[in-house]
Design a protein around this motif. Structure first.
Motif, PDB file in Angstrom:
ATOM      1  N   PRO A 225      -4.880   1.747  10.754  1.00  0.00           N
ATOM      2  CA  PRO A 225      -4.941   3.053  10.082  1.00  0.00           C
ATOM      3  C   PRO A 225      -3.598   3.761  10.173  1.00  0.00           C
ATOM      4  O   PRO A 225      -2.860   3.598  11.151  1.00  0.00           O
ATOM      5  N   ASN A 226      -3.296   4.531   9.172  1.00  0.00           N
ATOM      6  CA  ASN A 226      -2.049   5.279   9.139  1.00  0.00           C
ATOM      7  C   ASN A 226      -2.251   6.591   9.888  1.00  0.00           C
ATOM      8  O   ASN A 226      -2.947   7.485   9.416  1.00  0.00           O
ATOM      9  N   THR A 227      -1.638   6.707  11.067  1.00  0.00           N
ATOM     10  CA  THR A 227      -1.797   7.908  11.895  1.00  0.00           C
ATOM     11  C   THR A 227      -0.627   8.854  11.786  1.00  0.00           C
ATOM     12  O   THR A 227      -0.591   9.881  12.452  1.00  0.00           O
TER      13      THR A 227
ATOM     14  N   MET B 168       0.833  -1.203   0.000  1.00  0.00           N
ATOM     15  CA  MET B 168       0.000   0.000   0.000  1.00  0.00           C
ATOM     16  C   MET B 168       0.864   1.248   0.000  1.00  0.00           C
ATOM     17  O   MET B 168       2.016   1.219   0.437  1.00  0.00           O
ATOM     18  N   ASN B 169       0.297   2.330  -0.457  1.00  0.00           N
ATOM     19  CA  ASN B 169       0.973   3.618  -0.455  1.00  0.00           C
ATOM     20  C   ASN B 169       0.023   4.671   0.124  1.00  0.00           C
ATOM     21  O   ASN B 169      -0.987   4.996  -0.498  1.00  0.00           O
ATOM     22  N   PRO B 170       0.339   5.191   1.308  1.00  0.00           N
ATOM     23  CA  PRO B 170       1.522   4.907   2.117  1.00  0.00           C
ATOM     24  C   PRO B 170       1.410   3.549   2.808  1.00  0.00           C
ATOM     25  O   PRO B 170       0.306   3.039   2.997  1.00  0.00           O
ATOM     26  N   PRO B 171       2.559   2.958   3.195  1.00  0.00           N
ATOM     27  CA  PRO B 171       2.516   1.670   3.898  1.00  0.00           C
ATOM     28  C   PRO B 171       1.875   1.831   5.265  1.00  0.00           C
ATOM     29  O   PRO B 171       1.920   2.903   5.869  1.00  0.00           O
ATOM     30  N   ARG B 172       1.285   0.745   5.753  1.00  0.00           N
ATOM     31  CA  ARG B 172       0.619   0.768   7.053  1.00  0.00           C
ATOM     32  C   ARG B 172       1.161  -0.327   7.957  1.00  0.00           C
ATOM     33  O   ARG B 172       1.684  -1.326   7.481  1.00  0.00           O
ATOM     34  N   THR B 173       1.006  -0.126   9.251  1.00  0.00           N
ATOM     35  CA  THR B 173       1.433  -1.121  10.231  1.00  0.00           C
ATOM     36  C   THR B 173       0.504  -2.324  10.173  1.00  0.00           C
ATOM     37  O   THR B 173      -0.718  -2.175  10.118  1.00  0.00           O
ATOM     38  N   ILE B 174       1.085  -3.522  10.203  1.00  0.00           N
ATOM     39  CA  ILE B 174       0.315  -4.763  10.067  1.00  0.00           C
ATOM     40  C   ILE B 174       0.685  -5.725  11.193  1.00  0.00           C
ATOM     41  O   ILE B 174       1.863  -5.943  11.473  1.00  0.00           O
ATOM     42  N   ILE B 175      -0.340  -6.280  11.839  1.00  0.00           N
ATOM     43  CA  ILE B 175      -0.153  -7.250  12.923  1.00  0.00           C
ATOM     44  C   ILE B 175      -0.741  -8.581  12.479  1.00  0.00           C
ATOM     45  O   ILE B 175      -1.904  -8.656  12.081  1.00  0.00           O
ATOM     46  N   VAL B 176       0.070  -9.633  12.549  1.00  0.00           N
ATOM     47  CA  VAL B 176      -0.373 -10.984  12.207  1.00  0.00           C
ATOM     48  C   VAL B 176      -0.601 -11.744  13.512  1.00  0.00           C
ATOM     49  O   VAL B 176       0.320 -11.859  14.328  1.00  0.00           O
ATOM     50  N   SER B 177      -1.826 -12.246  13.713  1.00  0.00           N
ATOM     51  CA  SER B 177      -2.177 -12.920  14.969  1.00  0.00           C
ATOM     52  C   SER B 177      -2.615 -14.353  14.714  1.00  0.00           C
ATOM     53  O   SER B 177      -3.408 -14.614  13.801  1.00  0.00           O
ATOM     54  N   GLY B 178      -2.112 -15.274  15.549  1.00  0.00           N
ATOM     55  CA  GLY B 178      -2.528 -16.669  15.480  1.00  0.00           C
ATOM     56  C   GLY B 178      -3.554 -16.978  16.556  1.00  0.00           C
ATOM     57  O   GLY B 178      -3.437 -16.487  17.688  1.00  0.00           O
ATOM     58  N   HIS B 179      -4.568 -17.782  16.221  1.00  0.00           N
ATOM     59  CA  HIS B 179      -5.632 -18.157  17.162  1.00  0.00           C
ATOM     60  C   HIS B 179      -5.896 -19.658  17.057  1.00  0.00           C
ATOM     61  O   HIS B 179      -5.747 -20.257  15.985  1.00  0.00           O
TER      62      HIS B 179
END
Length: 252
Positions: free
Chosen positions: A247-249, A164-175
């Motif tokens: 969201p990009n803050t 994405m532009n701009p790049p965003r923070t991404i969290i990968v979660s296992g359940h």
């Protein structure tokens, strides 16, 4: 006789040294009256509005705002003369980010439909961010944290959707579900969920267009279920990997 007259003339000469501090006191009093007059010109409507807001928060007992304040209440920006719009700016940016994430969601949904992956992937846009949920059957065998070789290509395609532009923070979660795991490789469901998130994230980051500093992985075990663990279908839904696009803050 001459000595007595000289003494009388000396007594008639008054000591005027008190005039200097007296003049200083008058000057200070004048300055004080000017300051008090200026302070009395408070915008009553603005002061009462602010007073009511604080009194409603700090209810109970006497409020300091019940007393007349000698200090003017400044609502406007002293430099520009305009009302502080920082709150409006934050709200506007949040709305703009939601619209941007909605476009990303539509792009991912189109990919899901085109590839007939409705049973394996789904999206959900919330105030926290955009969730992409992947059922564990799409990438992992039961009790395993290793992404199947035949599914690595699908993981690479998902990674392209995260560019994405701009790049965003991404969290990968296992359940996982709530049934205790029974094998020698993992101590518990928490351990399994952590390793699944890490292994899946590692394949995503094989895409060099993604910034690893924007990614993090976590394992939540059975502690954030989305369905009941009392049924086979509920347990299936709980076994999942989630990609959260925040969201990009950052200021642009």
């Amino acid at each position: 006789m001459a000595r007595r007259k000289r003494k009388q003339r000396h007594e008639e000469h008054m000591d005027e040294s008190w005039l200097v501090p007296y003049a200083d006191i008058l000057t200070l009093l004048l300055a004080l009256f000017i300051v008090l007059f200026a302070a009395s010109n408070v915008d009553a409507q603005k002061f009462n509005t602010l007073k009511s807001s604080f009194n409603s928060i700090f209810s109970g007992g006497s409020s300091v705002l019940d007393y007349e304040s000698p200090v003017p209440v400044e609502i406007e920006n002293r430099t520009t003369g305009k009302r502080d719009e920082s709150l409006e700016t934050v709200e506007s940016k949040a709305e703009q980010e939601q619209e941007e994430l909605k476009k990303v969601q539509e792009k991912i949904n189109d990919y899901i439909v085109e590839n007939k992956l409705e049973m394996s992937l789904k999206t959900n846009l919330t105030e926290e961010g955009l969730y992409v949920t992947i059922q564990d059957g799409a990438f992992f065998d039961s009790g395993s944290a290793k992404v199947r070789a035949e599914d690595r290509e699908l993981a690479h395609e998902i990674s392209e959707l995260l560019v994405m532009n701009p790049p965003r923070t991404i969290i990968v979660s296992g359940h996982t579900d709530a049934i205790p795991i029974k094998n020698s490789e993992f101590k518990n469901n928490w351990h399994l969920s952590v390793m699944r998130s890490i292994n899946f994230m590692a394949i995503l980051l094989e895409n060099k267009k993604l910034d690893p500093s924007r990614f993090s992985a976590r394992g939540l075990g059975e502690y954030e279920p989305v369905a009941t663990n009392d049924t086979a279908e509920g347990r299936r839904l709980n076994r999942r990997v989630e990609i959260l696009i925040l969201p990009n803050t950052e200021q642009q």
